[in-house]
Design a protein around this motif. Structure first.
Motif, PDB file in Angstrom:
ATOM      1  N   ASP A   1      61.484   9.660 -39.821  1.00 47.23           N
ATOM      2  CA  ASP A   1      60.095   9.314 -39.510  1.00 47.23           C
ATOM      3  C   ASP A   1      59.150   9.740 -40.630  1.00 47.23           C
ATOM      4  O   ASP A   1      58.160   9.077 -40.902  1.00 47.23           O
ATOM      5  CB  ASP A   1      59.654   9.963 -38.192  1.00 47.23           C
ATOM      6  N   ARG A   2      59.431  10.866 -41.285  1.00 47.02           N
ATOM      7  CA  ARG A   2      58.575  11.371 -42.369  1.00 47.02           C
ATOM      8  C   ARG A   2      59.185  11.152 -43.750  1.00 47.02           C
ATOM      9  O   ARG A   2      58.569  11.516 -44.755  1.00 47.02           O
ATOM     10  CB  ARG A   2      58.347  12.882 -42.218  1.00 47.02           C
TER      11      ARG A   2
ATOM     12  N   ASP B   1      64.753  13.799 -41.528  1.00 42.13           N
ATOM     13  CA  ASP B   1      63.657  13.261 -40.727  1.00 42.13           C
ATOM     14  C   ASP B   1      63.286  11.886 -41.271  1.00 42.13           C
ATOM     15  O   ASP B   1      62.538  11.770 -42.241  1.00 42.13           O
ATOM     16  CB  ASP B   1      62.460  14.207 -40.761  1.00 42.13           C
TER      17      ASP B   1
ATOM     18  N   LEU C   1      60.895  20.104 -37.550  1.00 42.15           N
ATOM     19  CA  LEU C   1      60.034  18.928 -37.411  1.00 42.15           C
ATOM     20  C   LEU C   1      58.844  18.926 -38.366  1.00 42.15           C
ATOM     21  O   LEU C   1      58.339  17.858 -38.715  1.00 42.15           O
ATOM     22  CB  LEU C   1      59.523  18.814 -35.970  1.00 42.15           C
TER      23      LEU C   1
ATOM     24  N   ALA D   1      64.697  13.635 -31.756  1.00 39.81           N
ATOM     25  CA  ALA D   1      65.424  14.594 -32.586  1.00 39.81           C
ATOM     26  C   ALA D   1      66.817  14.780 -32.008  1.00 39.81           C
ATOM     27  O   ALA D   1      66.970  15.080 -30.829  1.00 39.81           O
ATOM     28  CB  ALA D   1      64.684  15.921 -32.626  1.00 39.81           C
TER      29      ALA D   1
ATOM     30  N   ASN E   1      68.457  15.562 -36.970  1.00 35.18           N
ATOM     31  CA  ASN E   1      68.176  14.206 -37.418  1.00 35.18           C
ATOM     32  C   ASN E   1      67.062  13.642 -36.548  1.00 35.18           C
ATOM     33  O   ASN E   1      67.175  13.666 -35.321  1.00 35.18           O
ATOM     34  CB  ASN E   1      69.424  13.333 -37.295  1.00 35.18           C
ATOM     35  N   VAL E   2      66.001  13.140 -37.177  1.00 43.44           N
ATOM     36  CA  VAL E   2      64.854  12.624 -36.440  1.00 43.44           C
ATOM     37  C   VAL E   2      64.656  11.153 -36.786  1.00 43.44           C
ATOM     38  O   VAL E   2      64.561  10.790 -37.954  1.00 43.44           O
ATOM     39  CB  VAL E   2      63.565  13.411 -36.777  1.00 43.44           C
ATOM     40  N   THR E   3      64.606  10.321 -35.751  1.00 38.51           N
ATOM     41  CA  THR E   3      64.345   8.897 -35.894  1.00 38.51           C
ATOM     42  C   THR E   3      63.563   8.431 -34.680  1.00 38.51           C
ATOM     43  O   THR E   3      63.939   8.723 -33.549  1.00 38.51           O
ATOM     44  CB  THR E   3      65.657   8.092 -35.996  1.00 38.51           C
TER      45      THR E   3
ATOM     46  N   TYR F   1      64.041  15.046 -46.243  1.00 35.58           N
ATOM     47  CA  TYR F   1      65.436  15.443 -46.139  1.00 35.58           C
ATOM     48  C   TYR F   1      65.599  16.749 -46.907  1.00 35.58           C
ATOM     49  O   TYR F   1      65.234  16.829 -48.080  1.00 35.58           O
ATOM     50  CB  TYR F   1      66.349  14.358 -46.729  1.00 35.58           C
TER      51      TYR F   1
ATOM     52  N   VAL G   1      67.927  19.138 -42.314  1.00 34.11           N
ATOM     53  CA  VAL G   1      66.944  18.237 -41.715  1.00 34.11           C
ATOM     54  C   VAL G   1      67.009  16.867 -42.376  1.00 34.11           C
ATOM     55  O   VAL G   1      66.947  16.756 -43.597  1.00 34.11           O
ATOM     56  CB  VAL G   1      65.513  18.814 -41.856  1.00 34.11           C
TER      57      VAL G   1
END
Length: 182
Positions: free
Chosen positions: A18-19, A16, A49, A162, A156-158, A22, A14
């Motif tokens: 946004d948060r 992420d 998430l 996702a 990968n979250v941006t 990692y 992960v």
């Protein structure tokens, strides 16, 4: 004779943004005999998430137990701090969850998600600790095609999108917020 659950093992990597989280997690999820690959993969995405470094987020018995969500986080006393539902739960279940947990999150998916939300939106208006997110139906069907009994997924979250990739392919899923917790 009752059908048994099928065990899926996933290595989730992960990232992420946004948060600013990692991490890598080895997870095991049991797929109920009535559960689809799509629902299983959305549960794995929900884990990616909302997992934290302490890894207290856990899969529950889900479909096998109506008193448990798909995922939850328990504090050290056993109190439910986070309750995560995947799919389209009814308003009674959501209100009950909001009374039992500090935070309730719904990750809705499927063609009927917008219709479901229009039907329950006013009934859950007083639930201050409820968040509702939705995923595009076509994207979750593509996500289902990535399912394998043993898999390694990179998530990968941006900017609430996702990107899930593995050896079988990849998919981009936009997280659309229907309701923020108040």
């Amino acid at each position: 004779m009752a059908l048994r659950a099928t065990v899926y093992k996933a290595e989730l990597h992960v990232a992420d943004n946004d948060r600013a989280y990692y991490g890598s997690h080895a997870v095991t999820a049991a797929r109920h005999p009535s559960e689809t690959d799509e629902r299983l993969m959305v549960r794995l995405l929900a884990y990616a998430l909302w997992v934290e470094a302490d890894e207290r987020l856990a899969f529950t018995r889900g479909l096998s137990d109506t008193d448990e969500p798909d995922l939850w986080t328990l504090d050290l006393t056993g109190a439910i701090t986070q309750w995560i539902e995947v799919g389209l739960p009814d308003e009674r279940r959501l209100l009950k969850a909001c009374g039992r947990a500090g935070q309730v999150i719904v990750l809705a998916y499927g063609r009927g998600a917008d219709l479901w939300w229009s039907g329950v939106q006013n009934k859950v208006a007083r639930a201050a600790n409820l968040q509702v997110w939705t995923l595009d139906a076509e994207a979750t069907r593509t996500l289902a095609a990535l399912a394998e009994r043993n898999m390694s997924l990179s998530v990968n979250v941006t900017d609430r999108t996702a990107w899930v990739s593995c050896a079988r392919g990849d998919v981009s899923l936009e997280l659309r917020c229907l309701r923020e917790a108040g």
